[in-house]
Scaffold this motif. Structure first.
Motif, mmCIF file in Angstrom:
data_model
loop_
_atom_site.group_PDB
_atom_site.id
_atom_site.type_symbol
_atom_site.label_atom_id
_atom_site.label_comp_id
_atom_site.label_asym_id
_atom_site.label_seq_id
_atom_site.Cartn_x
_atom_site.Cartn_y
_atom_site.Cartn_z
ATOM 1 N N ILE A 156 -47.941 13.656 -60.455
ATOM 2 C CA ILE A 156 -48.430 12.385 -60.981
ATOM 3 C C ILE A 156 -48.228 12.415 -62.494
ATOM 4 C CG2 ILE A 156 -50.473 10.949 -61.380
ATOM 5 C CD1 ILE A 156 -51.600 12.051 -58.737
ATOM 6 N N LYS A 157 -47.717 11.323 -63.028
ATOM 7 C CA LYS A 157 -47.602 11.182 -64.487
ATOM 8 C C LYS A 157 -48.681 10.209 -64.939
ATOM 9 C CE LYS A 157 -44.283 9.877 -68.109
ATOM 10 N NZ LYS A 157 -42.909 9.358 -68.353
ATOM 11 N N ASP A 158 -49.551 10.645 -65.870
ATOM 12 C CA ASP A 158 -50.646 9.774 -66.276
ATOM 13 C C ASP A 158 -50.231 8.865 -67.435
ATOM 14 O OD1 ASP A 158 -50.954 11.141 -68.723
ATOM 15 O OD2 ASP A 158 -52.532 12.444 -67.947
ATOM 16 N N ARG A 159 -51.153 8.063 -67.911
ATOM 17 C CA ARG A 159 -50.837 7.052 -68.928
ATOM 18 C C ARG A 159 -50.629 7.647 -70.320
ATOM 19 N NH1 ARG A 159 -51.114 2.170 -66.718
ATOM 20 N NH2 ARG A 159 -52.272 1.945 -64.755
ATOM 21 N N ASP A 160 -50.978 8.911 -70.494
ATOM 22 C CA ASP A 160 -50.732 9.590 -71.765
ATOM 23 C C ASP A 160 -49.438 10.391 -71.749
ATOM 24 O OD1 ASP A 160 -53.119 8.781 -73.159
ATOM 25 O OD2 ASP A 160 -54.232 10.138 -71.835
ATOM 26 N N GLY A 161 -48.685 10.276 -70.641
ATOM 27 C CA GLY A 161 -47.432 11.023 -70.549
ATOM 28 C C GLY A 161 -47.587 12.456 -70.092
ATOM 29 N N HIS A 162 -48.802 12.834 -69.668
ATOM 30 C CA HIS A 162 -49.024 14.174 -69.129
ATOM 31 C C HIS A 162 -48.715 14.193 -67.633
ATOM 32 C CE1 HIS A 162 -51.252 16.612 -72.283
ATOM 33 N NE2 HIS A 162 -50.963 15.470 -72.893
ATOM 34 N N PHE A 163 -48.150 15.315 -67.191
ATOM 35 C CA PHE A 163 -47.791 15.476 -65.780
ATOM 36 C C PHE A 163 -48.807 16.368 -65.078
ATOM 37 C CE2 PHE A 163 -43.918 13.979 -67.604
ATOM 38 C CZ PHE A 163 -43.156 13.428 -66.583
ATOM 39 N N TRP A 164 -49.090 16.022 -63.838
ATOM 40 C CA TRP A 164 -49.992 16.795 -62.995
ATOM 41 C C TRP A 164 -49.231 17.147 -61.712
ATOM 42 C CZ3 TRP A 164 -55.334 17.088 -64.585
ATOM 43 C CH2 TRP A 164 -55.613 16.335 -65.730
ATOM 44 N N VAL A 165 -48.874 18.402 -61.551
ATOM 45 C CA VAL A 165 -48.179 18.837 -60.339
ATOM 46 C C VAL A 165 -49.231 19.158 -59.293
ATOM 47 C CG1 VAL A 165 -46.624 20.539 -59.337
ATOM 48 C CG2 VAL A 165 -46.199 19.665 -61.646
ATOM 49 N N THR A 166 -49.176 18.459 -58.162
ATOM 50 C CA THR A 166 -50.263 18.505 -57.185
ATOM 51 C C THR A 166 -49.983 19.367 -55.960
ATOM 52 O OG1 THR A 166 -49.431 16.475 -56.135
ATOM 53 C CG2 THR A 166 -51.083 16.232 -57.881
ATOM 54 N N GLY A 167 -48.740 19.774 -55.744
ATOM 55 C CA GLY A 167 -48.458 20.613 -54.577
ATOM 56 C C GLY A 167 -46.994 20.626 -54.219
ATOM 57 N N ARG A 168 -46.653 21.447 -53.233
ATOM 58 C CA ARG A 168 -45.279 21.566 -52.759
ATOM 59 C C ARG A 168 -44.999 20.517 -51.690
ATOM 60 N NH1 ARG A 168 -41.518 23.821 -55.459
ATOM 61 N NH2 ARG A 168 -40.381 24.433 -53.594
ATOM 62 N N ILE A 169 -43.777 20.011 -51.727
ATOM 63 C CA ILE A 169 -43.328 19.081 -50.692
ATOM 64 C C ILE A 169 -42.751 19.860 -49.518
ATOM 65 C CG2 ILE A 169 -41.682 17.233 -50.169
ATOM 66 C CD1 ILE A 169 -41.906 16.521 -53.195
#
Length: 657
Positions: A509-522
């Motif tokens: 997920i990319k948030d509104r501040d441009g930070h990325f959050w990697v949430t898991g493996r596909i």
């Protein structure tokens, strides 16, 4: 797509920025936030000029003809440029008068220590490079290194760099089977190992594993053995040689081999979704150039830094940070052999205090382990020297972030949580220490020269705060160039999903501040305590166990390790579930992979939820274990009734404890 829980998405949306101490900003490498932001913009808008400036800070025998050439997957950097990676890690600093500066500190689990200045390290590397030349090795030949974190391990890696010899380091905790699988594919001519090593006070045999693993392998010309434990081992005449005996007669000078920037330098095996380990091929020179600048800003490296990367040499993290990143920036790097909490939970703090470590690179698992032990273990030590903490390996939960910030760093430390893969080498998602704001739990922003995005199943960008697939849209020098002897698989696994882009197989997920959050493996690969494991590799090992008909492995959350493997097993007729069968399965996993892959729980079930084509729905198994209920669609199952059967088995085992 990996499902994101509502509470997790809410946490991301409400996350706040933590701004660095202005006084620390002034003392950073660039000295101001504006200066770094200008550099960041330049790297995105004019990458050719940016990379040219970075490369110009290093030594070149011959300048490049073109900074960037081609597109993914067939890209090149510094085309035609000639230099040597080892020269840029050691010799370049000697030319600048750093002969007596401390380059490497080694500490064994048994408290033995060794210290090497840059001049001493240069001499040892040249000597071992001459040892390898004595076996007839030259540029493009292959060496495998099966060692724990020893000083000799660093020397062997740097000697390979010096000669342009390809190298592969294999995790010393792997089983004979896992080692052999990699060696058969790689076909090294020389193997460097030790008689044994130490782990939690126990001696770990290494040479005997090598003897068994290389049986019948015709490529092996020599096995070089470091004497670490002094235990009796078999030495085969004409093939096996003691490190210290070879080094005693080796010459102190060895000229570096000229290398074109894109020539291969290292091959690293990582688990794949098919269960067959993949040999990730990285360039030598471009790998060093990229990690030089990334480490400089990720860690805010200064010449007098005392840097400790806690990773094992069998994982690329140590090469990225502990060798290439640290030595290219001319800092002192620490190699520690043993477990971070042995013989007591305060060993971690003891090392930081003893060597005045100010820059630390570790895994979220280590932080959660320290949290579990409590703060009392750090009270006897002065760890106020800690200035920057960087992490990689698995998601770093906000609770652990705040503990590290408040307890470990006393609110005076910069925390840089990053994201990277074996395939990407360094971390294209991260912050720059002391000049970019922090967010508890996020992986930071897209970094220098990198361009990433979050897209839907059709490859189209999704709005901010929307889950999607993480892709890399522009190459960086250190990215994977191919898979060892599997070029078609390279294209299929990484470049067939979204045209012209590298598909990470991670959800983000990319948030509104441009930070990325990697949430898991596909895909079916997940990290256990920073070690990337394949569900298929584990399932294959379990199925080899007598009496097992079918197996499915999932990764479930664990407060310490991030994820742990959990196995579902269907037995053949005539075999009974019970403690003996559980132990047999665990023993088989250890034999084939290693202790790191032992399932935390084994559920014996006569049925599995499957599609009409026979595919086991591991997603449903994970939902049952983690939440006890199925949230996803099950109408496509061949037999919907299997879900209730599995739920009952899981509930019953949990009830029994």
């Amino acid at each position: 797509m990996v499902e994101v829980k509502p509470e997790e998405l809410k946490m991301i949306k409400e996350s706040k920025l933590y701004y660095p101490d202005p006084e620390k900003v002034k003392k950073s490498v660039l000295g101001s936030v504006d200066a770094f932001n200008a550099l960041l913009r330049k790297s995105w808008e004019d990458p050719e000029s940016f990379w040219a400036d970075v490369a110009s800070e290093l030594y070149w025998i011959k300048p490049w003809e073109k900074v960037m050439g081609g597109k993914m997957p067939y890209f090149k950097f510094f085309v035609g440029g000639i230099t040597n990676p080892c020269y840029n890690l050691i010799d370049r600093h000697l030319e600048q008068g750093a002969d007596n500066k401390l380059a490497l500190i080694w500490e064994g689990e048994d408290y033995q220590t060794k210290f090497y200045t840059y001049r001493m390290l240069y001499s040892e590397v040249c000597k071992f490079a001459n040892v390898l030349k004595g076996f007839g090795l030259q540029k493009g030949d292959r060496v495998a290194i099966f060692l724990p974190n020893l000083a000799e391990t660093v020397i062997a890696v740097l000697a390979c760099y010096r000669l342009g010899v390809l190298f592969n380091t294999v995790f010393s905790g792997f089983s004979v089977r896992a080692l052999r699988d990699r060696l058969i594919n790689y076909e090294p001519q020389v193997i460097v190992t030790a008689d044994g090593g130490y782990r939690r006070g126990r001696e770990v045999p290494l040479k005997s594993k090598v003897d068994e693993a290389i049986e019948g392998m015709e490529s092996i010309q020599a096995v070089v053995v470091v004497k670490r434990t002094g235990s009796g081992i078999n030495m085969k005449e004409g093939r096996d040689y003691w490190w210290h005996e070879l080094m005693a007669g080796a010459h102190l000078e060895c000229p570096p081999e000229p290398m074109e920037a894109n020539e291969p330098g290292l091959v690293f095996y990582t688990s794949g979704t098919t269960g067959k380990p993949k040999g990730i091929v990285h360039s030598s020179v471009a790998f060093v150039v990229n990690n030089y600048v990334y480490a400089k800003f990720h860690m805010d490296h200064h010449p007098n830094d005392m840097f400790w990367c806690t990773a094992d040499i069998g994982w690329l993290t140590m090469h990225i940070w502990g060798i290439a990143g640290a030595l290219s920036n001319g800092v002192t790097t620490i190699f520690y052999e043993g477990a971070l909490d042995y013989p007591r939970p305060d060993r971690f703090y003891q090392i930081i205090d003893k060597y005045r470590v100010n820059k630390l690179f570790t895994a979220p698992t280590a932080i959660r382990m320290l949290m579990r032990y409590g703060e009392s273990w750090m009270e006897s030590y002065d760890i106020s020297c800690l200035d920057v903490l960087s992490l990689v390996g698995e998601p770093f939960n906000p609770e652990a972030w705040h503990w590290a910030f408040e307890k470990l760093g006393q609110k005076r430390m910069y925390i840089n949580n990053t994201w990277g893969q074996t395939e990407t080498a360094g971390c294209p998602l991260a912050g720059a220490a002391w000049v970019t704001p922090m967010k508890p739990g996020s992986c930071g922003i897209q970094f220098l020269g990198a361009q990433l995005d979050v897209v839907d199943e059709d490859g189209k960008p999704v709005p901010p705060e929307t889950p999607g697939n993480l892709i890399i849209t522009r190459p960086i020098p250190m990215m994977v160039r191919t898979l060892w002897r599997e070029p078609e698989r390279h294209i299929r696994e990484y470049f067939s999903q979204v045209e012209g882009c590298y598909f990470t197989n991670d959800a983000a997920i990319k948030d509104r501040d441009g930070h990325f959050w990697v949430t898991g493996r596909i895909d079916d690969v997940f990290n256990v305590a920073g070690h990337r494991l394949s569900t298929m590799e584990m399932e294959s090992a379990i199925i080899e166990c007598e009496g097992v008909a079918e197996a499915a492995v999932i990764g479930v959350p664990d407060p310490i390790k991030g994820l742990i493997p959990v196995a579902f097993v269907t037995l053949r007729q005539g075999y009974e579930a019970g403690p003996e069968m559980e132990q047999a399965i665990k023993d088989k996993v250890v034999e084939n992979i290693g202790k790191i892959a032992i399932p935390g729980t084994i559920y014996f079930t006569p049925v599995m939820p499957k599609t009409p084509s026979g595919k086991i729905m591991r997603r449903l198994l994970k939902e049952i274990v983690v939440g006890g209920e199925i949230k996803g669609d099950i109408t496509g199952l061949e037999d919907i009734g299997t879900v209730e059967q599995v739920k009952a088995i899981v509930a019953a085992k949990k009830a029994r404890g």
